[in-house]
Design a protein around this motif. Structure first.
Motif, PDB file in Angstrom:
ATOM      1  N   LEU A  26       0.826  -1.203   0.000  1.00 55.82           N
ATOM      2  CA  LEU A  26       0.000   0.000   0.000  1.00 55.82           C
ATOM      3  C   LEU A  26       0.869   1.265   0.000  1.00 55.82           C
ATOM      4  CD1 LEU A  26      -2.818   1.246   0.092  1.00 55.82           C
ATOM      5  CD2 LEU A  26      -2.698   1.152   2.587  1.00 55.82           C
ATOM      6  N   THR A  86     -14.482   4.204   0.811  1.00 55.97           N
ATOM      7  CA  THR A  86     -13.224   4.954   0.723  1.00 55.97           C
ATOM      8  C   THR A  86     -13.499   6.417   0.390  1.00 55.97           C
ATOM      9  OG1 THR A  86     -12.174   2.938  -0.107  1.00 55.97           O
ATOM     10  CG2 THR A  86     -10.934   4.985  -0.329  1.00 55.97           C
ATOM     11  N   LEU A 107      -6.097  -0.221  -2.035  1.00 52.43           N
ATOM     12  CA  LEU A 107      -6.369  -0.980  -0.817  1.00 52.43           C
ATOM     13  C   LEU A 107      -6.735  -2.418  -1.143  1.00 52.43           C
ATOM     14  CD1 LEU A 107      -8.428   1.733   1.089  1.00 52.43           C
ATOM     15  CD2 LEU A 107      -6.276   0.737   1.882  1.00 52.43           C
TER      16      LEU A 107
END
Length: 570
Positions: A26, A86, A107
């Motif tokens: 990430l 998100t 993600l």
């Protein structure tokens, strides 16, 4: 030895490996894509269509997935809900809604690689050595994402690649009777069923086969069935994932899933794909895996032959691979039209898993010689992609910055306070969907006049029948000059980070060329390539815009577009 290794961990090694992998992947994806996350972006095409679909949570019900080019939608909204959450949580701190959706896919990719690391750790036998082998293999297959749009793209065919790799690893683990493999395969499989119609049937078939075989293996080795808690967890997950599909059938009869099956069984649909065509399609997909990664498959085979280790694991991988390819042939053969590359890019998953297992075997061999060698290999596999490779994804084909000029013109003609409640815009869905997203940021509702396109724009954005002639109506058309879309084959530099490019510049100096690295200079020269073999994507003869043109804007990826006023919706 393994019992002693496990005692030093307060947390199971596979979860430590998963957490470490998640943070690394990430962080790398976000760092390499900071420019696109922080800019104000104007998405078009699939990117804007997904934003429209996601925002159904505000207008009616988000019960179905991403649109399909055949006029239906994919089965479920799981990945759209991930993007909505998100957007809700971090969207205000990013440059655009599209940036939030991109972060959601990052993600997803990071979580998928984390699960892959945990699964490979289990397949390697667990403990410290299993974690080292699993992480090394995960970082090696991560190289497949370097320099590709897959790294951070909202395009659904690319979003499912990493989850499918993790699903295959879970299926191999499930064949051994693992509870962790069962629950993980069930969860990832359900997300994939939501995401992509062809993959839904492949995933379901593979899961059921591996479940039956895994249960039999568990009964043979332990004399016990899977625990009731595992069945309860899977049942709960299945109910949660089935709920939106069932609700869609009840609220919007006959429901999207019924439309999908009607389309699949419609005899009027063309059936062009043959076994020969699909074989060619599959070979092209496998060729996406670079040769250096394939060397790990050879390494794994050599170690298995010489040491007699991992024979069972390799046989289980062979079973999973054969099932995936067989199911793919059955699914794709009746698909209307010849499959395009993006429709099956995930099918190289068995080959990628073979690369991972081959790499894992090599690291375990190093561990038996000296654990420090294995740890060194893991550190090298981590530093190489993190320091030298680039995972940036410019997403240029999903962005049209010049569209903002047309959106501003329409907004100026229809001010929020004194203007109409809705405007109609007709034209190519790719551009109109981008205009819709941009204008609705200014609270100007946009509708599309063709009801057949509600799978793309959603029902709430289809113009009501009584709106004809009663609301401002526009049309967007291509205007000369048109530009044939071409792209450049990525050269080596496009796959490198700034540090990696600096290393390449050093290697490519005249001093090193006589040693045999002169070929590096050739890699600097990109080769132009047509974007697609579809003649319909080439520029056709474009007439000059008629006299009722309001504005013409150039700078688009395909040239110019003109905005026209229409007196009524045809």
């Amino acid at each position: 030895m393994r019992r002693h290794e496990n005692k030093i961990f307060l947390i199971k090694p596979e979860w430590m490996a998963a957490f470490f992998c998640f943070i690394v992947v990430l962080s790398k994806l976000v760092f390499d894509n900071i420019p696109i996350l922080t800019q104000e972006l104007i998405p078009v095409g699939d990117a804007s269509a997904d934003i429209i679909a996601t925002h159904r949570v505000y207008s009616d019900y988000l019960l179905i997935g991403h649109y399909n080019t055949k006029g239906v939608n994919h089965f479920g909204p799981f990945f759209l809900y991930v993007r909505w959450l998100t957007e809700l949580l971090v969207g205000p701190w990013l440059g655009s809604v599209f940036g939030a959706h991109l972060l959601a896919t990052m993600l997803t990719n990071a979580a998928s690689f984390a699960l892959l690391a945990a699964l490979l750790t289990r397949l390697a036998g667990g403990g410290a050595r299993g974690a080292v082998a699993g992480l090394t293999a995960t970082f090696i297959v991560l190289l497949q994402f370097a320099g590709r749009e897959w790294s951070a793209s909202t395009f659904m065919s690319y979003v499912i690649i990493a989850p499918f790799w993790a699903f295959l690893a879970a299926a191999v683990l499930l064949l051994s009777g693992s509870v962790f493999g069962l629950v993980t395969a069930a969860f990832i499989g359900l997300t994939l069923i939501h995401a992509y119609i062809p993959l839904a049937f492949i995933t379901l078939f593979l899961f059921l086969f591996c479940f039956v075989c895994g249960r039999r293996e568990r009964m043979r080795t332990t004399g016990r069935d899977f625990p009731a808690a595992a069945y309860l967890t899977i049942g709960t997950l299945a109910l949660l994932f089935a709920a939106p599909i069932i609700l869609d059938v009840l609220i919007n009869p006959p429901g999207n899933i019924v439309k999908v099956f009607m389309l699949a069984t419609d005899p009027a649909q063309p059936r062009e794909t043959s076994f020969k065509m699909f074989t060619v399609f599959l070979i092209r997909t496998f060729l996406l895996v670079p040769v250096p990664l394939l060397l790990f498959v050879v390494l794994g085979a050599i170690i298995a032959i010489r040491t007699g280790r991992h024979g069972v694991l390799i046989r289980r991988l062979a079973v999973v691979s054969a099932l995936v390819l067989a199911a793919a042939i059955v699914i794709y053969a009746p698909v209307p039209g010849y499959p395009r590359e993006y429709q099956g890019v995930f099918l190289n998953g068995p080959l990628i898993l073979a690369v991972a297992i081959g790499c894992m075997s090599g690291v375990l061999a190093l561990w038996r010689i000296n654990p420090k060698l294995a740890v060194t290999a893991m550190v090298g596999s981590l530093l190489f992609p993190v320091l030298l490779l680039s995972f940036s994804s410019p997403n240029t084909r999903w962005l049209e910055p010049e569209l903002k000029q047309i959106a501003r013109f329409i907004a100026a003609e229809n001010p929020r306070d004194a203007g109409p409640e809705m405007v109609s815009i007709r034209g190519g869905k790719r551009i109109v969907s981008g205009l819709l997203v941009e204008l609705e940021k200014d609270h100007l509702k946009v509708c599309y006049p063709d009801k057949k396109a509600e799978y793309y724009f959603t029902p709430s954005h289809i113009c009501p029948p009584d709106s004809k002639g009663n609301i401002p109506s526009y049309k967007v058309i291509p205007a000369p000059p048109c530009i044939n879309r071409t792209r450049t084959k990525p050269d080596l530099r496009s796959k490198l980070s700034p540090l990696g490019q600096a290393v390449l510049d050093v290697i490519d100096q005249p001093f090193f060329r006589p040693i045999g690295l002169k070929a590096m200079a050739f890699l600097r020269s990109p080769v132009p390539e047509k974007l697609t073999n579809n003649p319909a994507d080439d520029c056709q003869e474009i007439e000059p815009p008629p006299g009722n043109t309001l504005i013409t804007v150039c700078g688009f990826s395909r040239g110019c577009h003109a905005l026209l006023r229409e007196t009524e919706i045809p």
